[in-house]
Scaffold this active site. Sequence first.
Site, short mmCIF file in Angstrom:
data_model
loop_
_atom_site.label_atom_id
_atom_site.label_comp_id
_atom_site.label_asym_id
_atom_site.label_seq_id
_atom_site.Cartn_x
_atom_site.Cartn_y
_atom_site.Cartn_z
N ASP A 131 -5.94 20.34 -19.85
CA ASP A 131 -6.66 20.88 -18.70
C ASP A 131 -5.96 20.53 -17.39
O ASP A 131 -4.77 20.23 -17.39
CB ASP A 131 -8.11 20.39 -18.74
CG ASP A 131 -9.09 21.44 -18.23
OD1 ASP A 131 -8.90 21.91 -17.10
OD2 ASP A 131 -10.03 21.80 -18.96
N HIS A 196 -11.55 21.93 -12.46
CA HIS A 196 -11.77 22.51 -13.80
C HIS A 196 -11.81 21.43 -14.90
O HIS A 196 -12.75 21.36 -15.70
CB HIS A 196 -10.64 23.51 -14.05
CG HIS A 196 -10.78 24.35 -15.28
ND1 HIS A 196 -10.36 23.94 -16.51
CD2 HIS A 196 -11.27 25.61 -15.45
CE1 HIS A 196 -10.59 24.91 -17.39
NE2 HIS A 196 -11.13 25.94 -16.77
N SER A 515 -14.47 28.90 -20.07
CA SER A 515 -13.99 27.52 -19.89
C SER A 515 -15.14 26.53 -19.99
O SER A 515 -14.94 25.39 -20.40
CB SER A 515 -13.38 27.34 -18.50
OG SER A 515 -12.07 27.77 -18.47
#
Length: 736
Positions: A131, A196, A515
């Site tokens: 990630d 994220h 996601s």
Amino acid sequence: MWSKKISSSFLLLFLLHLILFYIVYLGAHPVNNEDSAASHTHMKILSSVKGSYVDAQESMVYSYKKSFDAFAAKLSSNEAKKLERMDEVLSVIPNRYHKLHTTRSWDFIGLPQKARRNLKTESDIIVGLLDTGITPESKSFKGDGLGPPPAKWKGTCGHFANFSGCNNKIIGANYFKLDGNPDPADILSPLDVDGHGTHTSSTLAGNQVPNANLFGLANGTARGAVPSARVAMYKVCWASSGCSDMDILAAYDAAIHDGVDVISVSIGGGGSSYVSDIIAIGAFHAIKKGIITVASAGNDGPNLGSVLNHAPWLVTVAASGIDRDFISKVHLGNGKDVSGVGVSTFSPKKNLYPIVSGVDVAQSSQTKEAEFCFEGALVKKLVKGKIVVCESGLYMPAGTGEKVKKAGGAGLLLLNSDAEGEELIADPHILPAASLGSSKPSASLVFQGSVYGNTAPVMAAFSSRGPSSAGPDVIKPDVTAPGVNILAAWPPKPSPSMLKSDKRSVPFNIISGTSMSCPHVSGLASLLKSEHNNWSPAEIKSALMTTAYTINNKRSPISDVSSNSSQPASPFAFGSGHVDPESAADPGLVYDITTEDYLLYLCSLNYNSSQIALFSNGVNFTCPGTSVVQSGDLNYPSFSVIFDHDRRKTSVTYKRTVKNVGSIPSTYAVQVKEPAGVSVSVEPKTLRFKKMGEKMSYKVRFVALGGATSTNSSFGSLTLVAEKYRVRSPIAVLWI
Ligand SMILES: *[C@@H]1O[C@H](CO)[C@@H](O)[C@H](O)[C@H]1NC(C)=O
Ligand SMILES: *[C@@H]1O[C@H](CO)[C@@H](O)[C@H](O)[C@H]1NC(C)=O
Ligand SMILES: *[C@@H]1O[C@H](CO)[C@@H](O)[C@H](O)[C@H]1NC(C)=O
Ligand SMILES: *[C@@H]1O[C@H](CO)[C@@H](O)[C@H](O)[C@H]1NC(C)=O
Ligand SMILES: *[C@@H]1O[C@H](CO)[C@@H](O)[C@H](O)[C@H]1NC(C)=O
Ligand SMILES: *[C@@H]1O[C@H](CO)[C@@H](O)[C@H](O)[C@H]1NC(C)=O
């Protein structure tokens, strides 16, 4: 990134880097774990095309040697071709760059905070994420109360720029940036400057953090699926360039070696062939070590065939909504109210503002741009002090808010495109704003806050749909999980809207995308792994799939927000359905798949020996005659049936084998819901298990009765039913 609506500047960078780097895949000989020996071989091979050792040294980027045999190098296309022709070389894969694709969600999903669980075995679980990095200062990742890392852990965690180091929660943190191109918007460190990776990690394995909220919204205890598990972050996604194949493969190489139990990848996968799909190749090596990879399906829905990360050895996760919304009320001048959603802390100064549509206040010759409220397309004089109605377009929604604010607007009403239908995504705006469905209202904005009890789950319009372009003989995606308006941890920077002009800093943020649904399922896979340490990756996936549900909280079939008919969502939207943690822990039967089964599946798709060697890695695997293997026989916990339009093939028979992991003795009866236009018969009709671990097989025959249905597809299910268990497999029929 797989969070929704990322700007298109990523695409440009893609093309710039495309030709420089290649991954050269070896594997005709066994992996040599001795560093120097493997590197030496790699250098020898590279030197032979570069002409000299010195030139080879200059172009060598990375030797993968922990878990598989490959190297990355800077090559011209000629050199790449030369390498490809060498006997030792299996494949030369051009490096590509990919996009990246809560509190409440766990209660909704059926995993209450007080659920009984074995914290000791759970704290032995290590989850690996590929990630954007992580935020060690976040309360979600404090190491308090956890013992030292499990003994099996072989990974590392160093001190890096602006990175305070690991603890007993974050036990591994590394970054991979093999292209060496500086990224001024990022930092060479596992630190997350995007948000994220912090968000996904905390959804997966974040600590319990009470009073987590965004501006008071979604207030509650934030927690991951496995709050006692350990986190290993492999940063492969960079602010400017996205996530590159070379880095992803290096992260897999490390994670497999380090001893993670589950790998979670919320990143876009590659194309319509498994041989050029690095996420699929890495995941294949992982399953050989018993490590399951869970990946996001992508945000390119609702178009059919848009699903990514579709290899059968991956768990492919779609996204759906939970029963919570953040409601903005729009009071219209005519006294009517319209509901929208939005996250905004700004209270309007006046009761009523005039509404204008972007088109009505357009600069001449910019009406199309003004529809979307693009920068410079609106006449400031006409916008000042008004609420502007804009179509949702290229920008992230908060970006549209920024344009309107810059032009002097008082508020924003954002209308969905037709494809988005009535889908309402809450975005943290920097001015009073609400997103509405696609019906146009003609106002003041009142923010109401979190509302619970809505119909859910509903399939998100953005969630990518099957069938899979690489292997339509397996239904993809596999399952759905919450991915709309999810609250989870966030770094101090960037701001919740991710806009530079926004100076707010929040510990939790609300974002949407596959996601976000992916780590929910990685979390459940971790939970299953902690409860059933001996289950294979395919058995864990089987348990998640056969116990998934297709009925919503109002007892109707799960619907699809992108469909304006009353049609329920199909297996091409949600696979087997919505995950159900409690049932998955006790599924009754499981469908197992060995790595050899997957190799046979590749044979059935006519991959040749050198392509299959990419996966078998050193083992000389020979396909039996293609007439012997059929792709539909892969022991998958769902059924995809493909018929010809011109009726050359009107029937197929597939074989399946199930293993008893439930109670004994138990007798399962077959229940079939036939897809329209197809008859289904199963032999035998009952399965009797006398032992734990006992395996039994059955055959299913699908016969096309007439021609194709009007949509060229139809759906049904096959369920093995015992007293305590329902082991359900969806059936999808395609006429192509
Ligand atoms: C790293 O730390 C320095 C010094 O505190 C700070 O100026 C800089 O903004 C930080 N960089 C990032 C990406 O956080
Ligand atoms: C969140 O909920 C807790 C407990 O119910 C409460 O004490 C706290 O004030 C709430 N916070 C916000 C910002 O609403
Ligand atoms: C939804 O309705 C519009 C207009 O009535 C129509 O053009 C479109 O095809 C419909 N979409 C679906 C998925 O039914
Ligand atoms: C396998 O297929 C690839 C791609 O079509 C080709 O380049 C390669 O030469 C083939 N290998 C064999 C052994 O046939
Ligand atoms: C693989 O096996 C085939 C047939 O047995 C043989 O011809 C070939 O040389 C072998 N390849 C390697 C790399 O060992
Ligand atoms: C079904 O398939 C036929 C033949 O390929 C094609 O002509 C037709 O447009 C398809 N129908 C739909 C609804 O996709």
